[in-house]
Design a protein around this motif. Structure first.
Motif, PDB file in Angstrom:
ATOM      1  N   LEU A 178       2.565   1.694  -3.625  1.00 30.26           N
ATOM      2  CA  LEU A 178       1.666   2.128  -4.685  1.00 30.26           C
ATOM      3  C   LEU A 178       1.138   3.536  -4.443  1.00 30.26           C
ATOM      4  O   LEU A 178       0.954   4.315  -5.389  1.00 30.26           O
ATOM      5  N   THR A 179       0.916   3.877  -3.169  1.00 35.67           N
ATOM      6  CA  THR A 179       0.388   5.206  -2.868  1.00 35.67           C
ATOM      7  C   THR A 179       1.387   6.292  -3.249  1.00 35.67           C
ATOM      8  O   THR A 179       1.039   7.282  -3.921  1.00 35.67           O
TER       9      THR A 179
ATOM     10  N   ALA B 195       0.836  -1.205   0.000  1.00 32.02           N
ATOM     11  CA  ALA B 195       0.000   0.000   0.000  1.00 32.02           C
ATOM     12  C   ALA B 195       0.865   1.247   0.000  1.00 32.02           C
ATOM     13  O   ALA B 195       0.593   2.215  -0.734  1.00 32.02           O
TER      14      ALA B 195
ATOM     15  N   ALA C 100      -4.497   0.436  -5.492  1.00 31.23           N
ATOM     16  CA  ALA C 100      -3.919   0.229  -4.167  1.00 31.23           C
ATOM     17  C   ALA C 100      -5.015   0.062  -3.114  1.00 31.23           C
ATOM     18  O   ALA C 100      -4.889  -0.748  -2.188  1.00 31.23           O
TER      19      ALA C 100
END
Length: 510
Positions: free
Chosen positions: A284-285, A281, A490
Motif C-alpha cells: 500500500l505504501t 504495508a 495503510a
C-alpha cells in the motif's frame, strides 16, 4: 521454526568473518536497481521528445519493468534458494548490465518497452538474493537490523544519486546515457562479489516447478495490466479478459503451492499476522507513492522549468530522510514498538502527500522540499522495519522466497501506483482546453505539449503551455490526494496487524 534463541553474549560464535565486506557488495546490487529506477523519471521528458511515445506508451515505459519483476520475483527468489543465492545474484547482475545497453540505444518506444521488460527479468534476480544473503550472513538480530537498515539506506542513496548523476548526464549527453551508469556498478559487483560473497542455498533443494513460474508471471501481469487499462480507458472486453485470466492464474498458483510438498513459496507464511501485515504495508505504501514520484520529475522540469541536474538536487531531501531513518529504524522499533514506528512513518508520509495537494505551477521549493523530507523519513522508518519483520519471520532456508514476497509487494505496488495514479494524472491532463490549432500530440503528454509549442507563434505557444501545465498540476494534486488516503489507510491497517509484533533480541544459531 527450527531456531534456537540464545542470549546476546555468545554472538561471536555465529558471526561470520567478513560479513560486513560481503554486505558492501550487496549494497552495490541495491544501488544498481535504485539508480535505474530513479533516473527513468528524470529522463522521461527527453524520451518524450526523442521517441515521441504516446501517453500510454510513456506509462508502459515507466511500469513494464515493475510488471515483469513483480511476476518473476517469487520464482527467482525460490530459484536462488535452490541453486544458490550468490550464483543467481552474479548472473542477474551481469544480465542487468548487458540489457542496460539495449535500453540506452533503443530507437523506438516499442523497443524501449521490450528492453525495460528484459531488464525486469534480470532485476528479479537481484533484490530477493540480496535480502536472503543478509538473512543468512547476520544471525545476531541486532546486527541484522543494522544490516537491513544499511541495505535500505543504500536503496535511498541510489534514489539520491540517480537523479543527480542522471541530471548531469542529461545536460551533457543523450538520454540513453542514464542507463549506461549501470555498467561500472555491475562490473564492480561481479568482480568483487565472486571473491567476497559466500554461497547460500536451501540444504534440501527440490526441483523448480515451471508451471508455478508460468502461473505466477501470467497472474501478476494479467491483473496489473487490467488495472492499468481500466484506470486509463475503462473496462473494455479485452481488459476484463486480461483481468480474469490473471485472477484465474493467481488462484491456480495458490492452489498449486498449497498442494506441493515443496512449493515455490510456502503460503502458510501468510498465517503469520506480522508477516502479512508487513507485506500489506509495503504494497500500500508504494502504491500511494510511486505514481506521484514518477511524475514529480516532470513537474520540476516541465512545469517549474528546472534543469535536469537542478531537478535531481531538488529531490534529494527524500533520499536524505530515508537514509537517516533507515539507520536508526531498528533501534527505534525496539525502544518503542514495531507498529508504532511503521504506522507513525506511514501516517507521516500520508500527511506529507496531503500537503502536496496544494501545489501549483509556482509553488516555492521550501514547501516541496519539506514535504519530500517527511516522505523520506516516514518511508525509511516503515520500509526498514517491515523488511526486518519479514526476514525474522522465516527460517534461513526460506529466506529467498520470503524476501521475494516482500519485493513482489514492493514492485506490484509500484506497478499499480504508476498505473492507477499515473492514469489519474494522464486522464486529468488530457482534458485540458488549448487554443485553436493545438496539435493532438499536445494532449498525449506534457512533454508532447512542450515540443508542440516550440513550433507555434509565441502568443499561441504561451497559452498552450499555460493550459497544459495547469492541467498537469491539477492531475498531480488529485493523485497526491489519492496517495495520501492510501497511506493513511495503510497506517491504520499496520497499527492493527502489527500489534504485539517485536524484533528479536537473541542470537539464532544457523
Amino acid at each position: 521454526m527450527n531456531r534456537t534463541l540464545q542470549p546476546a553474549h555468545p554472538a561471536e560464535a555465529v558471526k561470520r568473518p567478513g560479513r560486513w565486506l560481503a554486505l558492501s557488495v550487496l549494497v552495490l546490487a541495491v544501488l544498481l536497481v535504485a539508480v535505474d529506477a530513479t533516473v527513468l523519471g528524470l529522463a522521461a521528458p527527453y524520451i518524450s521528445e526523442d521517441l515521441a511515445p504516446s501517453g500510454t506508451q510513456l506509462l508502459w515505459i515507466g511500469d513494464v519493468y515493475s510488471f515483469v519483476i513483480a511476476g518473476l520475483l517469487v520464482s527467482m527468489g525460490s530459484l536462488g534458494d535452490r541453486v544458490g543465492r550468490k550464483r543467481i545474484l552474479l548472473v542477474g547482475a551481469t544480465a542487468f548490465g548487458a540489457v542496460s545497453v539495449l535500453n540506452a540505444y533503443a530507437h523506438t518506444p516499442e523497443v524501449l518497452i521490450v528492453a525495460r521488460a528484459l531488464l525486469g527479468v534480470a532485476g528479479a534476480t537481484l533484490m530477493p538474493a540480496t535480502l536472503a544473503l543478509i538473512r543468512n550472513l547476520f544471525h545476531d538480530p541486532r546486527e541484522r537490523s543494522l544490516a537491513v537498515g544499511i541495505w535500505g539506506a543504500a536503496a535511498s542513496a541510489g534514489a539520491a544519486v540517480g537523479p543527480v548523476v542522471g541530471g548531469f548526464l542529461l545536460e551533457h549527453f543523450w538520454w540513453g546515457s542514464v542507463f549506461l551508469i549501470n555498467l561500472p556498478v555491475m562490473a564492480v559487483l561481479v568482480v568483487v562479489g565472486v571473491r567476497l560473497l559466500p554461497e547460500s542455498r536451501n540444504p534440501d533443494p527440490r526441483p523448480w516447478d515451471l508451471p508455478s513460474v508460468v502461473l505466477s508471471l501470467v497472474g501478476m501481469v494479467g491483473v496489473v495490466y487490467a488495472v492499468k487499462e481500466a484506470a486509463a480507458h475503462g473496462f473494455a472486453p479485452a481488459t476484463l479478459a486480461a483481468g480474469l485470466l490473471g485472477a484465474a492464474a493467481l488462484y491456480g498458483f495458490v492452489r498449486r503451492q498449497l498442494a506441493m510438498p515443496v512449493p515455490l513459496i510456502d503460503m502458510r507464511l501468510f498465517r503469520n499476522r506480522g508477516f502479512s501485515g508487513a507485506v500489506l504495508a509495503d504494497l500500500l505504501t508504494i502504491l500511494g507513492l510511486s505514481g506521484l514520484v514518477f511524475f514529480l520529475s516532470q513537474y520540476l522540469q516541465l512545469v517549474q522549468g528546472r534543469r535536469p541536474f537542478e531537478a535531481g538536487l531538488a529531490e534529494l531531501p527524500a533520499a536524505v530522510g530515508a537514509v537517516a531513518a533507515g539507520l536508526i529504524a531498528g533501534r527505534a522499533a525496539r525502544r518503542f514498538s514495531v507498529r508504532a514506528v511503521v504506522s507513525g512513518g506511514l501516517a507521516a508520509v500520508g500527511l506529507a502527500l496531503a500537503v502536496l495537494t496544494v501545489v501549483g505551477q509556482h509553488t516555492g521549493y521550501p514547501l516541496i522540499g519539506a514535504a519530500l523530507l517527511v516522505v523520506g523519513l516516514g518511508a525509511g522508518f516503515a520500509f526498514t522495519v517491515t523488511a526486518d519483520v519479514i526476514l525474522s519471520s522465516v527460517p534461513g532456508e526460506q529466506a529467498g522466497a520470503a524476501s521475494a514476497v516482500s519485493e513482489t509487494a514492493y514492485e506490484l505496488g509500484a506497478a499499480l501506483g504508476i498505473a492507477v495514479l499515473g492514469s489519474i494524472v494522464t486522464g486529468v491532463y488530457r482534458g485540458f482546453t488549448g487554443p485553436a490549432g493545438t496539435p493532438d500530440a499536445a494532449h498525449e503528454s506534457l512533454g508532447g505539449a512542450v515540443e508542440a509549442a516550440a513550433g507555434l507563434p509565441a502568443p499561441t505557444a504561451g497559452a498552450l503551455l499555460d493550459s497544459a501545465r495547469q492541467a498537469f498540476v491539477d492531475g498531480l494534486a488529485l493523485a497526491a490526494g489519492v496517495g495520501a488516503a492510501v497511506l493513511l489507510a495503510a497506517a491504520a491497517a499496520s497499527w492493527y496487524l502489527l500489534r504485539g509484533q517485536r524484533l528479536e533480541d537473541g542470537v539464532e544459531h544457523p
